[in-house]
Motif scaffolding. Structure first.
Motif, PDB file in Angstrom:
ATOM      1  N   LYS A  91       0.811  -1.221   0.000  1.00 41.40           N
ATOM      2  CA  LYS A  91       0.000   0.000   0.000  1.00 41.40           C
ATOM      3  C   LYS A  91       0.846   1.273   0.000  1.00 41.40           C
ATOM      4  CE  LYS A  91      -3.974   2.096   2.369  1.00 41.40           C
ATOM      5  NZ  LYS A  91      -4.969   1.919   3.440  1.00 41.40           N
ATOM      6  N   TYR A  92       1.956   1.278   0.742  1.00 35.39           N
ATOM      7  CA  TYR A  92       2.719   2.518   0.941  1.00 35.39           C
ATOM      8  C   TYR A  92       4.150   2.487   0.393  1.00 35.39           C
ATOM      9  CZ  TYR A  92      -1.071   3.354   4.233  1.00 35.39           C
ATOM     10  OH  TYR A  92      -2.310   3.514   4.804  1.00 35.39           O
ATOM     11  N   GLY A  93       4.617   1.309  -0.031  1.00 34.91           N
ATOM     12  CA  GLY A  93       6.011   1.202  -0.459  1.00 34.91           C
ATOM     13  C   GLY A  93       6.972   1.210   0.714  1.00 34.91           C
ATOM     14  N   TRP A  94       6.484   0.855   1.894  1.00 35.57           N
ATOM     15  CA  TRP A  94       7.279   0.898   3.129  1.00 35.57           C
ATOM     16  C   TRP A  94       6.992  -0.344   3.947  1.00 35.57           C
ATOM     17  CZ3 TRP A  94       5.025   2.067   8.177  1.00 35.57           C
ATOM     18  CH2 TRP A  94       5.961   2.216   9.196  1.00 35.57           C
ATOM     19  N   ASP A  95       8.032  -1.031   4.350  1.00 39.90           N
ATOM     20  CA  ASP A  95       7.895  -2.193   5.228  1.00 39.90           C
ATOM     21  C   ASP A  95       8.503  -1.829   6.576  1.00 39.90           C
ATOM     22  OD1 ASP A  95       8.076  -4.604   6.648  1.00 39.90           O
ATOM     23  OD2 ASP A  95       8.472  -5.758   4.831  1.00 39.90           O
ATOM     24  N   PRO A  96       7.665  -1.657   7.607  1.00 38.85           N
ATOM     25  CA  PRO A  96       8.188  -1.254   8.918  1.00 38.85           C
ATOM     26  C   PRO A  96       9.266  -2.191   9.453  1.00 38.85           C
ATOM     27  CG  PRO A  96       5.794  -1.128   8.884  1.00 38.85           C
ATOM     28  CD  PRO A  96       6.211  -1.801   7.611  1.00 38.85           C
ATOM     29  N   ARG A  97       9.246  -3.452   9.048  1.00 44.70           N
ATOM     30  CA  ARG A  97      10.259  -4.412   9.531  1.00 44.70           C
ATOM     31  C   ARG A  97      11.646  -4.073   9.021  1.00 44.70           C
ATOM     32  NH1 ARG A  97       7.529  -9.632   7.191  1.00 44.70           N
ATOM     33  NH2 ARG A  97       7.538  -8.134   5.470  1.00 44.70           N
ATOM     34  N   GLU A  98      11.733  -3.304   7.931  1.00 41.50           N
ATOM     35  CA  GLU A  98      13.025  -2.964   7.348  1.00 41.50           C
ATOM     36  C   GLU A  98      13.568  -1.628   7.834  1.00 41.50           C
ATOM     37  OE1 GLU A  98      12.434  -3.270   3.133  1.00 41.50           O
ATOM     38  OE2 GLU A  98      12.030  -5.430   3.240  1.00 41.50           O
ATOM     39  N   ASP A  99      12.826  -0.931   8.664  1.00 41.47           N
ATOM     40  CA  ASP A  99      13.275   0.353   9.189  1.00 41.47           C
ATOM     41  C   ASP A  99      14.395   0.121  10.204  1.00 41.47           C
ATOM     42  OD1 ASP A  99      13.036   3.015  10.810  1.00 41.47           O
ATOM     43  OD2 ASP A  99      11.706   3.276   9.082  1.00 41.47           O
ATOM     44  N   ARG A 100      15.266   1.100  10.366  1.00 43.24           N
ATOM     45  CA  ARG A 100      16.353   0.969  11.351  1.00 43.24           C
ATOM     46  C   ARG A 100      15.821   0.885  12.762  1.00 43.24           C
ATOM     47  NH1 ARG A 100      20.765   5.330  10.603  1.00 43.24           N
ATOM     48  NH2 ARG A 100      21.417   4.320  12.499  1.00 43.24           N
ATOM     49  N   ALA A 101      14.814   1.668  13.066  1.00 43.40           N
ATOM     50  CA  ALA A 101      14.200   1.629  14.400  1.00 43.40           C
ATOM     51  C   ALA A 101      13.195   0.479  14.443  1.00 43.40           C
ATOM     52  CB  ALA A 101      13.496   2.945  14.679  1.00 43.40           C
ATOM     53  N   PRO A 102      13.061  -0.172  15.587  1.00 44.53           N
ATOM     54  CA  PRO A 102      12.083  -1.264  15.667  1.00 44.53           C
ATOM     55  C   PRO A 102      10.645  -0.732  15.635  1.00 44.53           C
ATOM     56  CG  PRO A 102      13.095  -0.899  17.810  1.00 44.53           C
ATOM     57  CD  PRO A 102      13.798   0.005  16.836  1.00 44.53           C
ATOM     58  N   TYR A 103       9.792  -1.455  14.941  1.00 48.42           N
ATOM     59  CA  TYR A 103       8.374  -1.135  14.862  1.00 48.42           C
ATOM     60  C   TYR A 103       7.569  -2.318  15.385  1.00 48.42           C
ATOM     61  CZ  TYR A 103       8.614   3.248  12.328  1.00 48.42           C
ATOM     62  OH  TYR A 103       8.824   4.547  11.992  1.00 48.42           O
ATOM     63  N   SER A 104       6.469  -2.006  16.028  1.00 45.73           N
ATOM     64  CA  SER A 104       5.491  -3.021  16.421  1.00 45.73           C
ATOM     65  C   SER A 104       4.301  -2.921  15.485  1.00 45.73           C
ATOM     66  CB  SER A 104       5.020  -2.805  17.863  1.00 45.73           C
ATOM     67  OG  SER A 104       6.061  -3.069  18.768  1.00 45.73           O
ATOM     68  N   PHE A 105       3.547  -3.982  15.434  1.00 44.06           N
ATOM     69  CA  PHE A 105       2.321  -4.032  14.636  1.00 44.06           C
ATOM     70  C   PHE A 105       1.164  -4.265  15.585  1.00 44.06           C
ATOM     71  CE2 PHE A 105       5.685  -4.962  11.760  1.00 44.06           C
ATOM     72  CZ  PHE A 105       5.276  -4.478  10.530  1.00 44.06           C
ATOM     73  N   PHE A 106       0.023  -3.693  15.235  1.00 42.05           N
ATOM     74  CA  PHE A 106      -1.162  -3.802  16.081  1.00 42.05           C
ATOM     75  C   PHE A 106      -2.354  -4.164  15.206  1.00 42.05           C
ATOM     76  CE2 PHE A 106       1.846  -0.881  17.910  1.00 42.05           C
ATOM     77  CZ  PHE A 106       1.992  -1.393  19.188  1.00 42.05           C
ATOM     78  N   ARG A 107      -2.957  -5.299  15.538  1.00 40.49           N
ATOM     79  CA  ARG A 107      -4.161  -5.740  14.826  1.00 40.49           C
ATOM     80  C   ARG A 107      -5.362  -5.273  15.640  1.00 40.49           C
ATOM     81  NH1 ARG A 107      -4.451 -11.817  14.712  1.00 40.49           N
ATOM     82  NH2 ARG A 107      -5.215 -11.457  16.826  1.00 40.49           N
ATOM     83  N   VAL A 108      -6.256  -4.522  14.995  1.00 37.63           N
ATOM     84  CA  VAL A 108      -7.446  -4.014  15.664  1.00 37.63           C
ATOM     85  C   VAL A 108      -8.658  -4.768  15.115  1.00 37.63           C
ATOM     86  CG1 VAL A 108      -8.887  -2.003  16.129  1.00 37.63           C
ATOM     87  CG2 VAL A 108      -6.391  -1.738  15.930  1.00 37.63           C
TER      88      VAL A 108
END
Length: 152
Positions: free
Chosen positions: A108-125
């Motif tokens: 959707k955005y051309g961005w994978d949070p898992r590949e960012d230098r800073a850690p990202y969490s995912f939240f399923r709502v």
């Protein structure tokens, strides 16, 4: 301002909500910390047909709140076409998030949070309630979902 458009029925509003979940880029995310201090931020999101997926850093206020609070309210920005979604949150790390959910951000955005230098969490709502209305004329039938079940 006089409104001449008739109110939409519940079925049409449900279709409109689902269409917005597919096409919108940003959603407002409301959460609160353990002391009840509110936090409201816009985030990118992905809709998988059943859940809204969010991703943010686990150390920022929204990440901490969603990780411990387990509830959120989501809303789109348009105040004349209101959509409110109250949901139950499940947190995932970048390692344990389902690959399809994480990959959908890249699609959707051309961005994978898992590949960012800073850690990202995912939240399923998981939506528990959905309200949608155009101004006052649709308020009486604004509830489209309760207790996780569509009413229409």
């Amino acid at each position: 301002m006089k409104i001449t458009v008739p109110p939409r029925g519940p079925e049409e509003r449900r279709r409109d909500v689902l269409a917005r979940l597919e096409r919108e880029s940003d959603i407002w995310v409301a959460s609160a910390d353990t002391d009840g201090l509110p936090c409201l931020v816009p985030l990118w999101f992905v809709w998988d047909g059943q859940h809204v997926w969010l991703s943010t850093r686990p150390t920022n206020p929204t990440g901490r709140n969603l990780g411990t609070g387990r509830r959120t309210r989501l809303a789109f920005a348009d105040t004349r076409d209101v959509v409110l979604i109250d949901g139950e949150v499940t947190a995932f790390t970048g390692r344990d998030v389902p690959a399809a959910a994480a990959g959908s951000f890249h699609t959707k955005y051309g961005w994978d949070p898992r590949e960012d230098r800073a850690p990202y969490s995912f939240f399923r709502v998981r939506p528990l309630s959905v309200q949608a209305w155009h101004e006052q004329r649709e308020l009486p039938q604004r509830h489209l979902m309760r207790d996780g079940a569509w009413l229409v």
